[in-house]
Scaffold this motif. Structure first.
Motif, PDB file in Angstrom:
ATOM      1  N   PHE A   1      -5.001  -9.633   0.189  1.00  0.00           N
ATOM      2  CA  PHE A   1      -4.408  -8.379   0.043  1.00  0.00           C
ATOM      3  C   PHE A   1      -5.468  -7.319  -0.178  1.00  0.00           C
ATOM      4  CE2 PHE A   1      -1.987  -5.210  -2.412  1.00  0.00           C
ATOM      5  CZ  PHE A   1      -1.528  -4.508  -1.254  1.00  0.00           C
ATOM      6  N   ALA A   2      -6.113  -7.559  -1.401  1.00  0.00           N
ATOM      7  CA  ALA A   2      -6.845  -6.560  -1.902  1.00  0.00           C
ATOM      8  C   ALA A   2      -8.317  -6.923  -2.405  1.00  0.00           C
ATOM      9  CB  ALA A   2      -5.921  -6.078  -3.196  1.00  0.00           C
TER      10      ALA A   2
ATOM     11  N   HIS B   1     -12.046  -2.401  -7.053  1.00  0.00           N
ATOM     12  CA  HIS B   1     -11.835  -0.922  -6.098  1.00  0.00           C
ATOM     13  C   HIS B   1     -12.841   0.090  -6.889  1.00  0.00           C
ATOM     14  CE1 HIS B   1      -8.969  -3.284  -3.848  1.00  0.00           C
ATOM     15  NE2 HIS B   1      -8.635  -2.094  -2.958  1.00  0.00           N
TER      16      HIS B   1
ATOM     17  N   ARG C   1       3.697   0.502   2.564  1.00  0.00           N
ATOM     18  CA  ARG C   1       3.139   0.661   4.007  1.00  0.00           C
ATOM     19  C   ARG C   1       4.128  -0.085   4.719  1.00  0.00           C
ATOM     20  NH1 ARG C   1      -2.512  -1.559   1.456  1.00  0.00           N
ATOM     21  NH2 ARG C   1      -3.149   0.631   0.364  1.00  0.00           N
TER      22      ARG C   1
ATOM     23  N   ASP D   1     -10.882  -0.136   3.837  1.00  0.00           N
ATOM     24  CA  ASP D   1     -10.722   0.940   2.698  1.00  0.00           C
ATOM     25  C   ASP D   1     -11.887   2.078   3.033  1.00  0.00           C
ATOM     26  OD1 ASP D   1      -8.413  -0.349   1.730  1.00  0.00           O
ATOM     27  OD2 ASP D   1      -9.372  -1.111  -0.138  1.00  0.00           O
TER      28      ASP D   1
ATOM     29  N   TYR E   1      -4.520  -8.322  -7.643  1.00  0.00           N
ATOM     30  CA  TYR E   1      -3.564  -6.938  -7.815  1.00  0.00           C
ATOM     31  C   TYR E   1      -2.287  -7.349  -8.025  1.00  0.00           C
ATOM     32  CZ  TYR E   1      -1.516  -2.421  -7.098  1.00  0.00           C
ATOM     33  OH  TYR E   1      -0.634  -1.217  -7.011  1.00  0.00           O
TER      34      TYR E   1
ATOM     35  N   GLN F   1      -7.889  -3.939   8.004  1.00  0.00           N
ATOM     36  CA  GLN F   1      -8.044  -2.551   7.552  1.00  0.00           C
ATOM     37  C   GLN F   1      -9.595  -2.511   7.079  1.00  0.00           C
ATOM     38  OE1 GLN F   1      -6.707  -1.430   3.535  1.00  0.00           O
ATOM     39  NE2 GLN F   1      -5.117  -2.897   4.191  1.00  0.00           N
TER      40      GLN F   1
ATOM     41  N   GLU G   1      -9.892  -5.581   4.049  1.00  0.00           N
ATOM     42  CA  GLU G   1      -8.977  -6.386   3.760  1.00  0.00           C
ATOM     43  C   GLU G   1      -7.943  -6.873   4.724  1.00  0.00           C
ATOM     44  OE1 GLU G   1      -7.580  -3.477   1.306  1.00  0.00           O
ATOM     45  OE2 GLU G   1      -8.606  -3.815  -0.462  1.00  0.00           O
TER      46      GLU G   1
END
Ligand code: UVW
Length: 340
Positions: A264-265, A285, A66, A113, A269, A111, A298
């Motif tokens: 981050f996630a 996820h 990204r 997801d 991760y 963001q 996130e």
């Protein structure tokens, strides 16, 4: 149950429970009552922006696939449609016009997801051979179509982020202050740790709530001033333990509609090894997005909201966080607002 897309659904999934063609998953639990309950959290009318500037983290160290947003400016006449004098259209016009365009990875910064972001290889049609499947049995290559698929009509034709945008993403946020408990030490938080954090705050989560996790990770990113140090970030701040079955079951049972974290996630991760020969690298996820249709947020930014909630001995607030209504996208930048 009428299930056109699958003969068998994954263990622990809710596929079909919100209808055979459902595309918003757990957001179905958001309703007029849960929104009114959220609005009752507003006492002062003070707002907090829960987004990083969208050109953070900077570079692509945090995740190499990204890249930072880049701007483009279209031509107009001899020059560009930027600081463009409209007098070139008519002498009588005094206006100066600027337009821009941006190439942005939808999950570069703060963001959502979408449900088309993570699927699994899973034998949904029961023929003994796993296929690429997303939430509610939507298929990779058919419903979620990429440049390597045969079809040229690219994007998420089902479960795209526009479904989240039109679902009215507004409800009660409950901020779990993991930064207060762990500082910026790396902590892999499972069910017990999450319950201990909720107890420490005397907070509780109800069906229809957005679970928000403050870890300090986005604050660290801001301090790195667009030069993120990947090694420091990899060993900093709290993450959820996606391999903790008890935590995943709690997510199912709690009725939360989404998890929004400043890291981050959301989860560690990569996660540690799973069971058997094949398992998800991102187990939380897989549980949330693929099995439950539960969106993950996130790289949100909670610092000032967390300070305010600490000072006022509160944990909950009104959260308003629609993604872009961008048909076919699997994720979206978001600029959420908390109101207290
Ligand atoms: C990955 O896809 C690795 O991450 P995320 O869903 O956290 O953006």
């Amino acid at each position: 149950m009428d299930a056109p897309r699958w003969k068998q659904r994954p263990d622990g999934s809710n596929w079909g429970d919100f209808g055979p063609d459902d595309q918003i998953g757990r957001l179905n639990l958001l309703n007029a009552q849960t929104r009114l309950r959220a609005i009752r959290e507003v006492e002062e009318g003070t707002t907090f922006c829960l987004s990083l500037p969208l050109d953070y983290p900077g570079g692509n160290t945090l995740f190499q696939h990204r890249k930072a947003p880049s701007f483009f400016y279209d031509k107009r006449g001899e020059g560009h449609n930027y600081n463009y004098r409209l007098s070139s259209v008519c002498d009588c016009f005094s206006d100066v016009i600027s337009d821009d365009a941006v190439m942005m990875f939808t999950q570069y910064s703060t963001q959502w997801d979408g449900l088309g972001h993570v699927g699994q290889m899973f034998d949904a049609d029961g023929d003994g051979v796993p296929e690429k499947v997303y939430y509610n049995g939507y298929r990779g290559g058919v419903d979620v179509v990429g440049p390597d698929d045969a079809d040229s009509n690219l994007g998420a034709r089902a479960i795209g982020i526009e479904n989240l945008a039109t679902a009215g993403v507004q409800g009660r946020g409950v901020l779990v202050d993991l930064e207060r408990l762990h500082g910026r030490e790396r902590a892999v938080v499972g069910y017990d740790g999450l319950m201990a954090a909720l107890d420490a705050q005397q907070a509780s989560v109800e069906p229809g709530d957005f679970l928000c996790l403050y870890t300090g990770f986005a604050d660290l990113i801001l301090e790195m001033n667009k030069h993120p140090d990947g090694e420091v970030l990899a060993r900093s701040c709290a993450v959820l333990d996606g391999r903790d079955a008890k935590l995943l079951q709690w997510i199912t049972d709690s009725g939360i509609v989404a998890i929004c974290a400043d890291n981050f996630a959301v989860e560690a991760y990569p996660a540690g090894p799973g069971d058997g020969d094949h398992y998800p690298a991102l187990p939380l996820h897989a549980h949330c997005i693929f099995k439950l249709g539960l969106n993950l947020g996130e790289l949100w930014y909670f610092a000032e909201l967390a300070q305010w909630l600490r000072a006022h001995r509160r944990s909950s607030f009104l959260l308003t966080a629609p993604p872009l209504r961008l048909p076919g996208a699997v994720g979206s930048p978001v600029t959420p607002i908390a109101t207290v």
